[in-house]
Design a protein around this motif. Structure first.
Motif, PDB file in Angstrom:
ATOM      1  N   PRO A  81     -13.836  24.862  50.256  1.00  0.00           N
ATOM      2  CA  PRO A  81     -13.711  23.805  49.151  1.00  0.00           C
ATOM      3  C   PRO A  81     -12.065  23.204  49.924  1.00  0.00           C
ATOM      4  O   PRO A  81     -10.952  24.428  50.201  1.00  0.00           O
ATOM      5  CB  PRO A  81     -13.695  23.847  48.125  1.00  0.00           C
ATOM      6  N   ASN A  82     -11.327  22.219  50.275  1.00  0.00           N
ATOM      7  CA  ASN A  82      -9.537  21.708  49.824  1.00  0.00           C
ATOM      8  C   ASN A  82      -9.575  22.312  48.390  1.00  0.00           C
ATOM      9  O   ASN A  82     -10.755  22.243  47.600  1.00  0.00           O
ATOM     10  CB  ASN A  82      -9.463  20.718  49.906  1.00  0.00           C
ATOM     11  N   ARG A  83      -7.994  22.077  48.256  1.00  0.00           N
ATOM     12  CA  ARG A  83      -7.977  22.333  46.474  1.00  0.00           C
ATOM     13  C   ARG A  83      -7.695  21.031  45.740  1.00  0.00           C
ATOM     14  O   ARG A  83      -8.132  22.330  44.309  1.00  0.00           O
ATOM     15  CB  ARG A  83      -6.298  22.666  46.459  1.00  0.00           C
ATOM     16  N   PHE A  84      -8.614  20.271  45.879  1.00  0.00           N
ATOM     17  CA  PHE A  84      -8.481  19.258  44.805  1.00  0.00           C
ATOM     18  C   PHE A  84     -10.173  19.849  44.373  1.00  0.00           C
ATOM     19  O   PHE A  84     -10.782  19.766  43.568  1.00  0.00           O
ATOM     20  CB  PHE A  84      -8.234  18.275  44.943  1.00  0.00           C
ATOM     21  N   GLU A  85     -11.487  20.253  46.032  1.00  0.00           N
ATOM     22  CA  GLU A  85     -12.507  20.313  45.336  1.00  0.00           C
ATOM     23  C   GLU A  85     -12.764  21.790  44.394  1.00  0.00           C
ATOM     24  O   GLU A  85     -13.815  21.450  43.486  1.00  0.00           O
ATOM     25  CB  GLU A  85     -12.879  20.530  46.236  1.00  0.00           C
ATOM     26  N   ALA A  86     -11.702  22.483  44.405  1.00  0.00           N
ATOM     27  CA  ALA A  86     -12.279  23.517  44.381  1.00  0.00           C
ATOM     28  C   ALA A  86     -11.696  23.525  42.566  1.00  0.00           C
ATOM     29  O   ALA A  86     -11.848  24.526  41.430  1.00  0.00           O
ATOM     30  CB  ALA A  86     -10.932  24.828  44.886  1.00  0.00           C
ATOM     31  N   GLY A  87     -10.468  23.094  42.389  1.00  0.00           N
ATOM     32  CA  GLY A  87     -10.417  22.310  41.094  1.00  0.00           C
ATOM     33  C   GLY A  87     -11.645  21.788  40.277  1.00  0.00           C
ATOM     34  O   GLY A  87     -11.436  22.286  39.279  1.00  0.00           O
ATOM     35  N   LEU A  88     -11.779  21.071  41.182  1.00  0.00           N
ATOM     36  CA  LEU A  88     -13.195  19.836  40.471  1.00  0.00           C
ATOM     37  C   LEU A  88     -14.401  20.666  40.037  1.00  0.00           C
ATOM     38  O   LEU A  88     -15.063  21.073  39.021  1.00  0.00           O
ATOM     39  CB  LEU A  88     -13.103  18.664  41.229  1.00  0.00           C
ATOM     40  N   LEU A  89     -15.038  22.008  41.376  1.00  0.00           N
ATOM     41  CA  LEU A  89     -16.015  22.596  41.246  1.00  0.00           C
ATOM     42  C   LEU A  89     -15.947  23.460  39.572  1.00  0.00           C
ATOM     43  O   LEU A  89     -16.885  24.101  38.986  1.00  0.00           O
ATOM     44  CB  LEU A  89     -16.425  22.791  41.642  1.00  0.00           C
ATOM     45  N   SER A  90     -14.518  23.940  39.876  1.00  0.00           N
ATOM     46  CA  SER A  90     -14.049  25.005  38.921  1.00  0.00           C
ATOM     47  C   SER A  90     -14.031  25.039  37.326  1.00  0.00           C
ATOM     48  O   SER A  90     -13.988  25.601  36.465  1.00  0.00           O
ATOM     49  CB  SER A  90     -13.333  26.711  39.450  1.00  0.00           C
ATOM     50  N   GLY A  91     -13.427  23.362  37.451  1.00  0.00           N
ATOM     51  CA  GLY A  91     -12.728  23.536  36.075  1.00  0.00           C
ATOM     52  C   GLY A  91     -10.989  23.642  35.753  1.00  0.00           C
ATOM     53  O   GLY A  91     -10.838  23.992  34.918  1.00  0.00           O
ATOM     54  N   ARG A 126      -0.510  28.871  42.319  1.00  0.00           N
ATOM     55  CA  ARG A 126      -0.923  29.481  41.191  1.00  0.00           C
ATOM     56  C   ARG A 126      -2.397  29.452  40.579  1.00  0.00           C
ATOM     57  O   ARG A 126      -2.865  30.099  40.186  1.00  0.00           O
ATOM     58  CB  ARG A 126       0.268  29.822  40.049  1.00  0.00           C
ATOM     59  N   GLY A 127      -2.467  27.746  40.352  1.00  0.00           N
ATOM     60  CA  GLY A 127      -3.935  27.379  40.023  1.00  0.00           C
ATOM     61  C   GLY A 127      -4.782  28.215  40.704  1.00  0.00           C
ATOM     62  O   GLY A 127      -6.445  27.726  39.960  1.00  0.00           O
ATOM     63  N   ILE A 128      -5.205  27.651  42.058  1.00  0.00           N
ATOM     64  CA  ILE A 128      -6.211  28.602  42.779  1.00  0.00           C
ATOM     65  C   ILE A 128      -6.567  29.371  42.638  1.00  0.00           C
ATOM     66  O   ILE A 128      -8.184  29.970  42.715  1.00  0.00           O
ATOM     67  CB  ILE A 128      -5.266  28.869  44.349  1.00  0.00           C
ATOM     68  N   TYR A 129      -5.643  30.735  41.949  1.00  0.00           N
ATOM     69  CA  TYR A 129      -6.514  32.072  41.747  1.00  0.00           C
ATOM     70  C   TYR A 129      -7.664  32.219  40.863  1.00  0.00           C
ATOM     71  O   TYR A 129      -8.185  32.953  40.939  1.00  0.00           O
ATOM     72  CB  TYR A 129      -5.113  32.827  41.475  1.00  0.00           C
ATOM     73  N   PRO A 130      -7.106  31.153  39.571  1.00  0.00           N
ATOM     74  CA  PRO A 130      -8.546  31.904  38.673  1.00  0.00           C
ATOM     75  C   PRO A 130     -10.166  30.553  39.095  1.00  0.00           C
ATOM     76  O   PRO A 130     -10.769  31.420  38.548  1.00  0.00           O
ATOM     77  CB  PRO A 130      -7.659  30.720  37.597  1.00  0.00           C
ATOM     78  N   ALA A 131      -9.429  29.538  39.942  1.00  0.00           N
ATOM     79  CA  ALA A 131     -10.648  29.070  40.532  1.00  0.00           C
ATOM     80  C   ALA A 131     -10.926  29.959  40.913  1.00  0.00           C
ATOM     81  O   ALA A 131     -12.698  29.503  41.308  1.00  0.00           O
ATOM     82  CB  ALA A 131      -9.673  28.078  41.507  1.00  0.00           C
ATOM     83  N   SER A 132     -10.251  30.667  42.176  1.00  0.00           N
ATOM     84  CA  SER A 132     -11.258  31.914  42.831  1.00  0.00           C
ATOM     85  C   SER A 132     -12.141  32.489  42.152  1.00  0.00           C
ATOM     86  O   SER A 132     -13.389  32.835  42.870  1.00  0.00           O
ATOM     87  CB  SER A 132     -10.150  32.005  44.047  1.00  0.00           C
ATOM     88  N   ASP A 133     -10.722  33.046  41.501  1.00  0.00           N
ATOM     89  CA  ASP A 133     -12.504  34.602  40.191  1.00  0.00           C
ATOM     90  C   ASP A 133     -13.127  33.495  39.935  1.00  0.00           C
ATOM     91  O   ASP A 133     -14.175  34.449  39.741  1.00  0.00           O
ATOM     92  CB  ASP A 133     -11.349  34.609  38.885  1.00  0.00           C
ATOM     93  N   TRP A 134     -13.648  32.437  39.746  1.00  0.00           N
ATOM     94  CA  TRP A 134     -14.150  31.704  38.726  1.00  0.00           C
ATOM     95  C   TRP A 134     -15.365  31.601  39.722  1.00  0.00           C
ATOM     96  O   TRP A 134     -16.728  31.843  39.443  1.00  0.00           O
ATOM     97  CB  TRP A 134     -14.164  30.216  38.640  1.00  0.00           C
ATOM     98  N   PHE A 135     -15.595  31.402  41.419  1.00  0.00           N
ATOM     99  CA  PHE A 135     -16.532  31.149  41.981  1.00  0.00           C
ATOM    100  C   PHE A 135     -17.269  32.253  42.514  1.00  0.00           C
ATOM    101  O   PHE A 135     -18.346  32.710  42.330  1.00  0.00           O
ATOM    102  CB  PHE A 135     -15.854  30.934  43.177  1.00  0.00           C
ATOM    103  N   LEU A 136     -16.542  33.733  42.330  1.00  0.00           N
ATOM    104  CA  LEU A 136     -16.497  35.461  42.885  1.00  0.00           C
ATOM    105  C   LEU A 136     -17.516  35.697  41.161  1.00  0.00           C
ATOM    106  O   LEU A 136     -18.897  36.473  41.431  1.00  0.00           O
ATOM    107  CB  LEU A 136     -15.551  36.094  42.648  1.00  0.00           C
ATOM    108  N   GLU A 137     -17.178  35.071  39.825  1.00  0.00           N
ATOM    109  CA  GLU A 137     -17.749  35.194  39.450  1.00  0.00           C
ATOM    110  C   GLU A 137     -19.355  34.688  39.005  1.00  0.00           C
ATOM    111  O   GLU A 137     -20.554  35.648  38.868  1.00  0.00           O
ATOM    112  CB  GLU A 137     -17.027  35.045  37.766  1.00  0.00           C
ATOM    113  N   GLN A 138     -19.335  33.805  40.003  1.00  0.00           N
ATOM    114  CA  GLN A 138     -21.105  32.611  40.044  1.00  0.00           C
ATOM    115  C   GLN A 138     -21.438  32.990  40.949  1.00  0.00           C
ATOM    116  O   GLN A 138     -22.992  33.192  40.999  1.00  0.00           O
ATOM    117  CB  GLN A 138     -20.306  31.851  40.284  1.00  0.00           C
TER     118      GLN A 138
END
Length: 285
Positions: free
Chosen positions: A181-191, A198-210
């Motif tokens: 995703p791009n950064r906006f899609e990543a934020g939307l998908l992960s919440g 800095r906000g990208i890191y928790p988003a990526s953690d969420w994807f890996l947890e899924q």
């Protein structure tokens, strides 16, 4: 078998960019371009140029625009053997940009892809499951994305396409081997927040947890974020700026897919993606 299946969109891309400041609710002097696009089509062409056998499973209509898609794929050696052909119009995207190349608005009509139903795709499942990878994009219906995520055994690569379509994959994103995703899609998908790096890191953690094994996030001029079980980081952009060319990000996807198929480390895949997008940018200038 060195085959990659791509199940997603092929469309006619129409773009407009004014010569000076864009005046709303008025006709602006500028340049209008038309070309064959669509995320699935663009990725398919790039992968074919890397010597993969590419099967593009998409849906097109009849008439001149469908002929443009066929010719583009023929020249790129992309197979349309399993593509649905209907009588309605081929998918079309219109993008309007400002004088600096930033998008003002885009309108996408990909309704022809509704014909790629789970029943239609089920007939192709044996071939898809023998491929090196299956690429899916957000142009597909939620039902078709769910079917593919639950039944494809080849590694899945997901491109959300846009914020409007990103969530179509629903709770099945964990079935994907890799996503971009791009950064906006990543934020939307992960919440998670995507306003800062800095906000990208928790988003990526969420994807890996899924359950996603590899996460790649397009940061445009800031580069490519990558993450997997081994670590994470950012590969700086080689050359990147705002552009009317949506296929620049698709070139990045294709290079990342190539790296994943070759089992390269995630960081190296991200580096390939940054190089590929920069190369396309330079070609278009």
């Amino acid at each position: 078998m060195n085959t990659i299946y791509i199940v997603g969109g092929a469309a006619i891309d129409i773009t407009g960019k004014p010569d000076s400041i864009c005046r709303e609710r008025d006709s602006n002097l500028g340049r209008v371009g038309i070309r064959v696009g669509g995320v699935g089509h663009n990725i398919a062409k790039q992968l074919a140029s890397l010597s993969y056998e590419v099967e593009l499973v998409t849906a097109i209509g009849s008439g001149f625009h469908a002929g443009m898609v066929r010719e583009s794929c023929r020249k790129a050696n992309v197979s349309l053997a399993h593509t649905y052909v209907g009588t309605e119009h081929t998918g079309t995207y219109i993008g309007v940009f400002d004088e600096d190349g930033d998008m003002l608005v885009g309108i996408s009509d990909m309704s022809v892809l509704d014909h790629l139903t789970p029943d239609y795709l089920s007939k192709l499942l044996p071939q898809i499951n023998q491929a090196k990878m299956c690429v899916i994009d957000g142009n597909l219906s939620p039902e078709s994305l769910e079917y593919l995520c639950q039944n494809v055994t080849s590694p899945l690569f997901y491109d959300p396409v846009s914020c409007a379509k990103a969530k179509r994959i629903g709770g099945n994103i964990g079935s994907c081997y890799a996503i971009k995703p791009n950064r906006f899609e990543a934020g939307l998908l992960s919440g998670e927040s995507r306003g800062t790096l800095r906000g990208i890191y928790p988003a990526s953690d969420w994807f890996l947890e899924q359950g996603v094994k590899r996460v790649f996030i397009d940061l445009i001029e800031e580069g490519v974020f990558w993450a997997d079980a081994e670590g994470c980081g950012v590969v700086p952009a080689e050359t990147r700026e705002a552009t009317t060319a949506s296929f620049v990000g698709d070139a990045m996807s294709a290079a990342i897919i190539d790296g994943c198929v070759r089992a390269l480390p995630a960081e190296e895949c991200a580096h390939l993606g940054a190089l590929a997008s920069a190369a396309v940018m330079l070609q278009e200038k």
